[in-house]
Write a protein that holds these residues in place. Structure first.
Motif, mmCIF file in Angstrom:
data_model
loop_
_atom_site.group_PDB
_atom_site.id
_atom_site.type_symbol
_atom_site.label_atom_id
_atom_site.label_comp_id
_atom_site.label_asym_id
_atom_site.label_seq_id
_atom_site.Cartn_x
_atom_site.Cartn_y
_atom_site.Cartn_z
ATOM 1 N N ASP A 1 39.295 -6.910 -102.954
ATOM 2 C CA ASP A 1 39.627 -6.039 -102.472
ATOM 3 C C ASP A 1 41.313 -5.962 -102.816
ATOM 4 O O ASP A 1 41.358 -6.837 -103.342
ATOM 5 N N TYR B 1 40.661 6.037 -86.745
ATOM 6 C CA TYR B 1 39.656 4.807 -86.425
ATOM 7 C C TYR B 1 41.209 5.176 -84.969
ATOM 8 O O TYR B 1 40.711 4.592 -83.853
ATOM 9 N N ASP C 1 28.144 2.609 -93.623
ATOM 10 C CA ASP C 1 28.194 3.636 -92.363
ATOM 11 C C ASP C 1 29.509 3.672 -92.020
ATOM 12 O O ASP C 1 30.171 4.463 -91.316
ATOM 13 N N PHE C 2 30.262 2.702 -91.803
ATOM 14 C CA PHE C 2 31.479 1.241 -91.218
ATOM 15 C C PHE C 2 32.606 2.179 -92.005
ATOM 16 O O PHE C 2 33.146 1.259 -91.871
ATOM 17 N N ALA D 1 42.067 -8.661 -91.397
ATOM 18 C CA ALA D 1 40.269 -8.340 -91.206
ATOM 19 C C ALA D 1 39.937 -7.106 -91.856
ATOM 20 O O ALA D 1 39.572 -7.089 -92.523
ATOM 21 N N SER E 1 39.501 -4.660 -95.552
ATOM 22 C CA SER E 1 38.787 -3.326 -96.268
ATOM 23 C C SER E 1 39.259 -2.031 -96.039
ATOM 24 O O SER E 1 38.720 -0.898 -95.952
ATOM 25 N N MET F 1 41.680 -9.294 -85.837
ATOM 26 C CA MET F 1 41.270 -7.920 -86.676
ATOM 27 C C MET F 1 41.875 -6.973 -87.059
ATOM 28 O O MET F 1 41.179 -6.993 -88.205
ATOM 29 N N PHE G 1 37.479 3.234 -79.021
ATOM 30 C CA PHE G 1 38.991 2.206 -78.904
ATOM 31 C C PHE G 1 39.293 2.411 -77.286
ATOM 32 O O PHE G 1 40.740 1.713 -77.865
ATOM 33 N N LYS H 1 33.483 -9.168 -100.671
ATOM 34 C CA LYS H 1 32.473 -7.805 -100.386
ATOM 35 C C LYS H 1 31.631 -8.599 -101.308
ATOM 36 O O LYS H 1 31.930 -8.213 -102.664
ATOM 37 N N ARG I 1 29.349 -9.612 -91.488
ATOM 38 C CA ARG I 1 30.967 -8.846 -91.579
ATOM 39 C C ARG I 1 32.155 -10.157 -91.238
ATOM 40 O O ARG I 1 31.799 -10.276 -89.959
ATOM 41 N N ASP I 2 33.046 -10.846 -91.524
ATOM 42 C CA ASP I 2 34.158 -11.218 -90.759
ATOM 43 C C ASP I 2 33.816 -12.677 -90.440
ATOM 44 O O ASP I 2 34.266 -12.364 -88.939
ATOM 45 N N GLN J 1 42.607 -1.655 -85.124
ATOM 46 C CA GLN J 1 41.530 -2.068 -84.722
ATOM 47 C C GLN J 1 41.532 -2.177 -86.221
ATOM 48 O O GLN J 1 41.683 -2.182 -87.497
ATOM 49 N N VAL J 2 39.701 -2.440 -86.220
ATOM 50 C CA VAL J 2 39.670 -2.968 -87.440
ATOM 51 C C VAL J 2 38.342 -1.979 -88.665
ATOM 52 O O VAL J 2 37.561 -1.430 -87.526
ATOM 53 N N VAL J 3 38.687 -2.158 -89.513
ATOM 54 C CA VAL J 3 37.471 -1.085 -90.320
ATOM 55 C C VAL J 3 36.432 -1.183 -90.208
ATOM 56 O O VAL J 3 35.345 -1.140 -90.050
ATOM 57 N N GLY J 4 35.815 -0.354 -89.210
ATOM 58 C CA GLY J 4 34.011 0.080 -89.510
ATOM 59 C C GLY J 4 34.075 -0.760 -88.068
ATOM 60 O O GLY J 4 32.698 -1.109 -87.948
ATOM 61 N N TRP J 5 35.041 -0.658 -86.964
ATOM 62 C CA TRP J 5 34.672 -1.673 -85.803
ATOM 63 C C TRP J 5 34.755 -0.849 -84.670
ATOM 64 O O TRP J 5 36.000 -0.892 -84.945
ATOM 65 N N PRO J 6 34.323 -0.597 -83.666
ATOM 66 C CA PRO J 6 33.219 -0.401 -83.776
ATOM 67 C C PRO J 6 31.924 -0.031 -84.427
ATOM 68 O O PRO J 6 32.334 0.615 -85.175
ATOM 69 N N PRO J 7 30.293 -0.847 -84.386
ATOM 70 C CA PRO J 7 30.271 -0.005 -85.686
ATOM 71 C C PRO J 7 29.351 1.579 -84.902
ATOM 72 O O PRO J 7 28.102 1.174 -84.712
ATOM 73 N N ILE J 8 30.048 2.315 -85.567
ATOM 74 C CA ILE J 8 29.984 3.485 -85.381
ATOM 75 C C ILE J 8 29.726 4.727 -86.012
ATOM 76 O O ILE J 8 30.721 4.804 -87.313
ATOM 77 N N LYS J 9 28.719 5.483 -87.273
ATOM 78 C CA LYS J 9 28.813 6.492 -88.390
ATOM 79 C C LYS J 9 30.309 7.110 -87.566
ATOM 80 O O LYS J 9 30.645 7.718 -86.574
ATOM 81 N N GLN J 10 30.941 8.033 -88.287
ATOM 82 C CA GLN J 10 31.880 8.326 -88.978
ATOM 83 C C GLN J 10 31.728 10.048 -88.488
ATOM 84 O O GLN J 10 32.886 10.139 -87.653
#
Lengths: 363, 590
Positions: B559, A41, B100-101, A21, A25, A18, B370, B569, B508-509, A207-216
């Motif tokens: 990237d 993150y 958004d992510f 991965a 990004s 991850m 997290f 991407k 993705r991924d 911690q993967v970028v953008g995962w879990p998919p939660i808005k900033q």
């Protein structure tokens, strides 16, 4: 290629996938110039993502973006050459950093202990095992120094330091290799491995970028919300620190729990709200240009603009001006608070104004 | 261009055709057709109507007042201006959803300014602008505020590039503003002074939402504004507004239909508490409640009186425990939509199942995304409990750390009407925790049972089998989100070949490569967009796709430091406007 040591299970290998991965990004994060502070993150607000996700970028990237990525570059340095920038990174509540520093003395080669290291060697493991996967390509950023791109994660705090030297060595030797398995092929490998293995406790999680998919926005709001819950819980589980607050002219006193605040600014805004019915100061912010000024002027307004001064009685029975000492010291010595009219605090007031303008309010 | 002149020209050409055309020309004059068509509001219907014949196309374009553009790059401002002469309301969406992510770099584009310039020229009477994931600067906001005298409604969702200074311009210049809705934007907050810029004469506000702004506003200015805007029906304040301040606002606006509170934690005197309770009980029309930051069991009871009429309760910023939620939902039997944090745990969801039989939408967000500890948050048990009690459930967004195939199968048996099923098992590639198998059967059950499924987000350990199921059964699927899933190209191929209504595919991924990408060559023009990041696609395949399909824009972002051949991407979308002219250097249009 030695197999991963016991305890450092497939979860980590998986999580490292991850990580890798995420590297792909991560550039996008690092490119997000001024918004860096939002991309957190660890779920901590005001913590630059670059702090928590240290990554080394080739020089081409530095030019266009104005990011001080060099400062966050992790390097496998010569023993004893700790990078000074690390200490200046202003990440508030980063237990991972502490653990890193703890781990440094154990490692002959200074490095960040993260899942990434293992991921690298696991990746190498996977690479040799999974020869049928034809397109294995580098996804880590090659850099002139023997640095390893890594993400410092909460989970890594739980790692067993003893395993690090072994892993590090492997990773170091792999560093020279140009080819690094592509992220998702690692996923496949790790999926396969995962399915075959028992689930071990997820000690480390990259911690993967953008995962879990939660808005900033949600992430940063929740970060501050959880901080508050911790404070609230602290109130019930630890000893609460209630002190009386009196205000000149008010018909009754109030009580506040100093433990629920972590800075003078919070205390002052809380008091403001509490006594808003009494003060003539309806604080109004009119186009205050910057956040820092906002903080200071708020306290100033309470004290200056509304003709009131915030004082406290300390253990010795003396009336002191609030704000002189560090917060932690303040809450241990404060016995009660008094919002005094400036006219009464003649002796204090000029100093108060002077002090306010001089001192930095801790936040 | 004189509208009248154009119209007669059209109708004369039509009448020339009418003797020859059989059933395609209507025996009614244009005016009647236009009258009829002006009753159509859905843009999808209007799209269909415009394809019937030339008459209808023209009648439709003259009567369209609301413009919806799902991808701002699919069309250009010039094309839009040529076709639609009478637009009053515009909705524009920009960046791909994964922005958004943080998967889309900053300065990617979707800048609204060129649109605004065109609108100022062609639609000077524009009243409404709704932007989602667009970039706009303070200058654009100022331009907007000063170019459209009749401007009424501004809604900005997940946008970026501006600051509160831009909001000042809006508040200052838009004299007839009815709606200011600022949500979840990445902006610079320079203070709450913008609110004070509303003129004393402004009394037309119906919607004011500044919940996601952080700095203090002048409570005095806010209170006066609320007092004089008698038509205010939606008010969502930010955290800086305290409970006693909220009480004062509620007293001025008992007619509110939607309320977003400020901070819900404050030491209140008994009198203040009572006043707050009374104020809430007077809000008889309240349907939506949100905000509730830092709410605890201490103050939640003030809400009980207002809960009876609630249909939407948004607790996604309140870290409530199960008992706190239980009491709240016990007072809210009419709930249709509920958003919570997973701090309520399975126990809390059980009470939802037993207290809210009318529930249609449930969203459970993770309080600590997290967090590694499995003992926090919700599990399959909570979801099951809700599905048992709330048979009308059709929209779910569920973040959890563990799930089983069996549980999902039971859930969709209980609630077969799902239209939106978004399950996020937070650990990527997580299998069924009881059987250790992939979660294929779970999503298989979803698509087999829920025939009305429009939107699906998958997660967990998934093989190609999941996608075979999707391709075979999800015939109404329009949006599919995939992350860390699949085993080979075959998975994506199944979806592209099997889902006739697919409009948005974001991946993705996942191990989908060139064969998968190219298998959709015929398909992409029927879709709004395709996003693939961290997959197995190379530049050569993207170039091939771009070459074969000139009406698709194939954009690649690479990237740093990655191989030249890798297309990290990929964003593919149909467009009648040709390649982007404003693409930044890191976006390669092939």
């Amino acid at each position: 290629m030695s197999p991963p040591p016991l305890g450092v299970g497939e979860d980590e290998g998986h999580s490292n996938a991850m990580l890798l991965a995420s590297l792909a990004s991560l550039e996008s994060i690092c490119r997000n110039g001024s918004d860096l502070k939002e991309h957190n993150y660890l779920g901590l607000s005001d913590c630059s993502s670059v702090d928590s996700s240290n990554i080394s970028i080739t020089s081409e990237d530095d030019s266009g973006r104005g990011l001080n990525l060099k400062a966050t570059e992790l390097r496998l340095g010569i023993p004893g050459s700790r990078s000074p920038e690390r200490n200046s990174e202003p990440c508030p509540l980063n237990s991972v950093k502490l653990d890193e520093k703890l781990l440094f003395p154990l490692c002959p080669m200074k490095t960040v202990v993260t899942g990434n290291k293992r991921g690298f060697s696991d990746a190498m493991d996977g690479y040799t095992e999974g020869k049928d996967i034809s397109t294995l390509e580098v996804n880590l950023i090659p850099s002139p120094r023997p640095s390893v791109n890594s993400n410092v994660k909460v989970g890594s705090a739980k790692e067993n330091p003893a395993t690090q030297p072994a892993k590090m060595k492997e990773a170091m030797s792999q560093n020279a290799v140009e080819e690094i398995p592509h992220t998702k092929s690692e996923n496949i490998l790790n999926h396969v491995n995962r399915a075959n293995n028992e689930k071990s406790a997820p000690a480390t999680k990259a911690q993967v970028v953008g995962w879990p998919p939660i808005k900033q926005f949600r992430k940063s709001t929740l970060a501050s919300a959880s901080k508050n819950t911790e404070e609230v819980d602290g109130k019930t589980s630890g000893t609460a620190l209630f002190v009386k607050v009196s205000m000149d002219g008010a018909p009754y006193l109030r009580k506040v729990d100093l433990k629920t605040y972590s800075a003078y600014q919070e205390l002052s805004s809380s008091l403001e709200k509490m006594f808003s019915g009494f003060t003539i100061n309806q604080y109004a912010s009119h186009g205050v240009p910057s956040k820092e000024m906002l903080v200071e002027s708020k306290l100033n307004n309470l004290l200056r603009g509304s003709e009131y001064v915030l004082t406290y009685e300390d253990k010795d029975g003396d009336w002191m001006l609030v704000g002189d000492v560090p917060w932690e010291m303040f809450i241990t010595t404060c016995k009660r608070l008094r919002i005094m009219k400036s006219s009464d605090a003649i002796g204090l007031a000029p100093r108060a104004v002077e002090k306010m303008s001089r001192q930095k309010i801790a936040t | 261009m004189d509208p009248k002149l154009k119209k007669t020209k059209d109708s004369s050409s039509n009448s020339a055709n009418s003797p020859d055309s059989t059933h395609s020309s209507f025996p009614f004059p244009d005016e009647v057709l236009e009258r009829v068509l002006s009753l159509l509001h859905s843009h999808k219907d209007r799209s269909s109507v415009s394809l019937v014949c030339k008459d209808w196309y023209n009648a439709e374009r003259w009567t369209r007042t609301k413009l919806f553009i799902g991808n701002c790059y699919s069309v250009s401002p010039e094309i839009v201006a040529r076709r639609f002469p009478r637009i009053k309301s515009v909705t524009l969406k920009g960046k791909p959803r994964f922005s958004d992510f943080n998967l889309v770099p900053q300065y990617w584009g979707a800048d609204v300014h060129s649109w605004l310039v065109m609108f100022a020229k062609v639609y000077p009477f524009l009243e409404e602008l709704r932007l989602k994931r667009m970039t706009l600067s303070d200058e654009s906001l100022k331009f907007l505020a000063t170019s459209f005298p009749g401007f009424k409604a501004l809604s900005l969702l997940s946008c970026d590039g501006f600051s509160t200074d831009g909001l000042k311009a809006i508040a200052t210049h838009c004299k007839n503003l009815t709606e200011l809705d600022i949500q979840e934007n990445g902006i610079d907050d320079f203070g709450g002074g913008w609110l004070s810029c509303f003129s004393e004469n402004c009394s037309s506000l119906e919607v004011l939402n500044f919940a996601s702004l952080s700095s203090d506003v002048s409570f005095d200015a806010l209170e006066k504004l609320v007092r004089r805007c008698k038509s205010l029906r939606i008010l969502k304040v930010n955290k800086s507004i305290s409970l006693d301040q909220l009480q004062q606002l509620l007293v001025q606006a008992p007619q509110l239909i939607e309320l977003g509170t400020g901070s819900f934690q404050q030491e209140l005197t008994p009198r203040q508490y009572e006043d707050l309770e009374t104020a809430f009980s007077k809000c008889k029309n309240l349907q939506t409640l949100s905000g509730l930051w830092e709410a605890t069991s201490l103050h939640l009871p003030v809400l009980y009186a207002a809960c009876a009429s609630l249909t939407f309760l948004n607790l996604s910023y309140a870290t409530l425990r199960s008992d706190e939620l239980a009491k709240l939902v016990a007072h809210s039997p009419n709930l249709r939509r509920l958003w919570v944090l997973d701090t309520v745990e399975d126990k809390g969801l059980e009470t939802v199942g037993s207290s809210c039989p009318l529930l249609e939408e449930l969203r459970v967000y993770p309080a600590d995304p997290f967090e590694l500890d499995l003992h926090h948050g919700v599990t399959e048990a909570g979801f099951l409990a809700v599905s048992h009690g709330c048979r009308k459930l059709h929209y779910v967004l569920y973040f959890c750390r563990q799930m089983t195939n069996a549980a999902v199968a039971t859930i969709v048996q209980n609630c077969p009407d799902f239209t939106h099923f978004r399950l996020c098992i937070m650990n990527p590639g997580e299998p069924d925790y009881l059987t250790n198998e992939p979660m294929d059967e779970a999503f298989g059950a979803v698509v087999k049972t829920c025939t009305n499924l429009q939107r699906l987000a998958v997660s967990g350990l998934l093989t190609d089998l999941t996608f075979e199921y999707i391709g075979r059964y999800a015939k109404n699927l329009e949006t599919l989100s995939v992350a860390f899933a699949g085993s080979s190209d075959r998975g994506m191929q199944c979806v592209l070949q099997g889902c006739p209504k697919l409009r948005k595919l974001e991946i993705r991924d996942s191990p989908f490569g060139n064969a998968a990408l190219l298998s959709g060559v015929e398909k992409y023009e029927t879709m709004r967009s395709l996003w693939m990041s961290a997959c197995n696609v190379t530049m050569s395949a993207c170039r091939l796709l771009a070459k074969d399909m000139p009406r698709l824009n194939v954009e690649v972002m690479r990237d740093e430091g990655s191989d030249d051949r890798q297309a990290d991407k990929v964003y593919v979308y149909r467009s009648v406007a040709g390649p982007r002219r404003d693409a930044p250097p890191f976006v390669l249009t092939l």
